[in-house]
Scaffold this motif. Sequence first.
Motif, short mmCIF file in Angstrom:
data_model
loop_
_atom_site.label_atom_id
_atom_site.label_comp_id
_atom_site.label_asym_id
_atom_site.label_seq_id
_atom_site.Cartn_x
_atom_site.Cartn_y
_atom_site.Cartn_z
N VAL A 1 -4.04 0.36 7.13
CA VAL A 1 -5.00 0.06 8.20
C VAL A 1 -6.34 -0.34 7.60
O VAL A 1 -6.98 -1.30 8.07
CB VAL A 1 -5.13 1.27 9.15
N ASN A 2 -6.77 0.35 6.57
CA ASN A 2 -8.04 0.00 5.92
C ASN A 2 -7.98 -1.39 5.29
O ASN A 2 -8.94 -2.16 5.35
CB ASN A 2 -8.42 1.05 4.87
N ASN B 1 -4.20 7.02 14.95
CA ASN B 1 -5.26 7.88 14.41
C ASN B 1 -6.09 7.15 13.37
O ASN B 1 -7.32 7.29 13.32
CB ASN B 1 -4.65 9.15 13.81
N CYS B 2 -5.42 6.35 12.53
CA CYS B 2 -6.12 5.57 11.52
C CYS B 2 -7.04 4.52 12.17
O CYS B 2 -8.17 4.30 11.72
CB CYS B 2 -5.12 4.89 10.58
N GLN C 1 -10.10 6.12 13.53
CA GLN C 1 -11.11 6.38 12.51
C GLN C 1 -12.04 5.17 12.33
O GLN C 1 -13.24 5.33 12.10
CB GLN C 1 -10.43 6.71 11.17
N GLU D 1 0.83 -1.19 0.00
CA GLU D 1 0.00 0.00 0.00
C GLU D 1 0.88 1.25 0.00
O GLU D 1 2.08 1.19 0.29
CB GLU D 1 -0.92 0.00 1.23
N HIS E 1 0.24 8.18 13.85
CA HIS E 1 -0.56 8.13 12.63
C HIS E 1 -1.34 6.81 12.56
O HIS E 1 -2.53 6.79 12.22
CB HIS E 1 0.33 8.30 11.40
N PHE E 2 -0.67 5.72 12.90
CA PHE E 2 -1.35 4.42 12.93
C PHE E 2 -2.53 4.46 13.89
O PHE E 2 -3.64 4.02 13.56
CB PHE E 2 -0.35 3.33 13.34
N ASP F 1 0.27 4.25 1.77
CA ASP F 1 0.40 5.01 3.01
C ASP F 1 -0.25 4.26 4.17
O ASP F 1 -0.86 3.20 3.98
CB ASP F 1 -0.20 6.41 2.86
N ASN G 1 -2.81 4.97 6.13
CA ASN G 1 -4.27 4.88 6.12
C ASN G 1 -4.74 3.71 5.25
O ASN G 1 -5.64 2.94 5.64
CB ASN G 1 -4.86 6.19 5.60
N ASP G 2 -4.10 3.55 4.09
CA ASP G 2 -4.46 2.43 3.21
C ASP G 2 -4.11 1.09 3.86
O ASP G 2 -4.85 0.10 3.70
CB ASP G 2 -3.74 2.56 1.87
#
Length: 462
Positions: A418-419, A455-456, A459, A411, A452-453, A413, A415-416
């Motif tokens: 974690v998603n 925070n993701c 979400q 991936e 950042h992780f 980044d 965010n991608d």
Amino acid sequence: MSYTVDQYRREISTKKILVVGMGRSGVAAVKELNTLGATVTAQDINTVDKIDPKFITFLEREGIDYYFGTTPEHMECFDVVVLSPGVNPNLDFLNEGRNKCVEIIGELEMAYRLSRGKYVAITGTNGKTTTTSLVGKIFEESGRKYTVVGNIGVATISKVQESTDDEWMIAEASSFQLETISQFKPVVSAILNFTPDHLNRHGSMEAYGACKAAIGSNQTADEYMVINYDDKACLALASNTKAKLVPFSRLELLDFGAYLDDGYIVIRDENGIVHQICSKDELKIIGSHNLENALAAAAISFFAGIDTDVIAEAIKKFPGVEHRIEYCGVVDGVKFYNDSKGTNVDASVIALKALEHDIILIAGGDGKAQDFTELGESLVGRAKALILLGRDAKEIEKAARTAGFSNIYIESDMNDCVNRAHEISAEGDKVLLSPACASWDMYDNYEQRGDHFKNCVNQLLR
């Protein structure tokens, strides 16, 4: 020449000092040395536009010269150069300074010369932050005056002026800090383990090991070095110290030191008396590596003179540290863990072993010239999927496929990542961020990456 702290502080006021590297410790060194009356000059590879404007304002208000994006032309005008840990000590202008008899030391060494009190110093490839934090909690529980400093995020030099004779400085010491010491001398030192890391900086395991071993180079026979008995490469690093060796072992019963006996952490002292600390089942921190960290912390604290009841109470209370297999929450029955401080292969392998199975691993970043073979092999039988990002993602993918692991996603980044992990996970799985790499290709530091992780993940929790 040997100085008392008061003598050295007076001497500093007559010195011209170049501080190299304007990270956390470099900025702190500039401010502290300026306060002590030294004639300070600041240098950094970054140009002025990339330096904190508030710091530039400080420099100009104080009349402090600086070289940002360039280097001084005449190194002989300085008496001392103080290096931040991230600065390679073999840069050309530093070698020029050496050739002109300029003393070149690190921030930890300068802090040691300027601070009162006694030092505990803890190094090792992994576990430094957890062990240092735990020792700090033990000292807190004991009521002793202490300060936790060093590679853990608090520049040691920022605490020197307020240090007192009865204070203990509990210092996490990296190889970068230890390669620039000369007089640094802890009362209790510790080397937790020794596996490949920072080879892009040190060049070889021998050079890396020499930096770690330096932690005990100035210790004397009435001081202590706590050392991992189960890690023979680590044990070999103690060969040149004069300190009394205090081994710790998770695997063997020892005649002296800290070890595990029938599920209990115990310490056998110099008189052969065994002191029981607590059951391993009472620890809140998970994994065999954290059991080793607890053994080391118990030994460090015991030989610093702290009572065993105090050690036991603090160990049982200790919840762990941020960014080190940190539990972040559960989403749809899937647990998320932040191990952003896993910046090398060995650390990530340890995290995989701690979580055991049904793991979706997120890894990748600046690989620091590591061999990822062991990481690839450790995925087999433990991980269900591997999600990669960052500069050396392809290197990790290659190692994983060579080991026979093929459920891999790449991936762009966090965010991608974690998603994707959320998308492919099932109830009972564990999503683990443990990069096995430094963060510098995408983030300023591992803390920023871990935040950042989290925070993701948050979400997903909403």
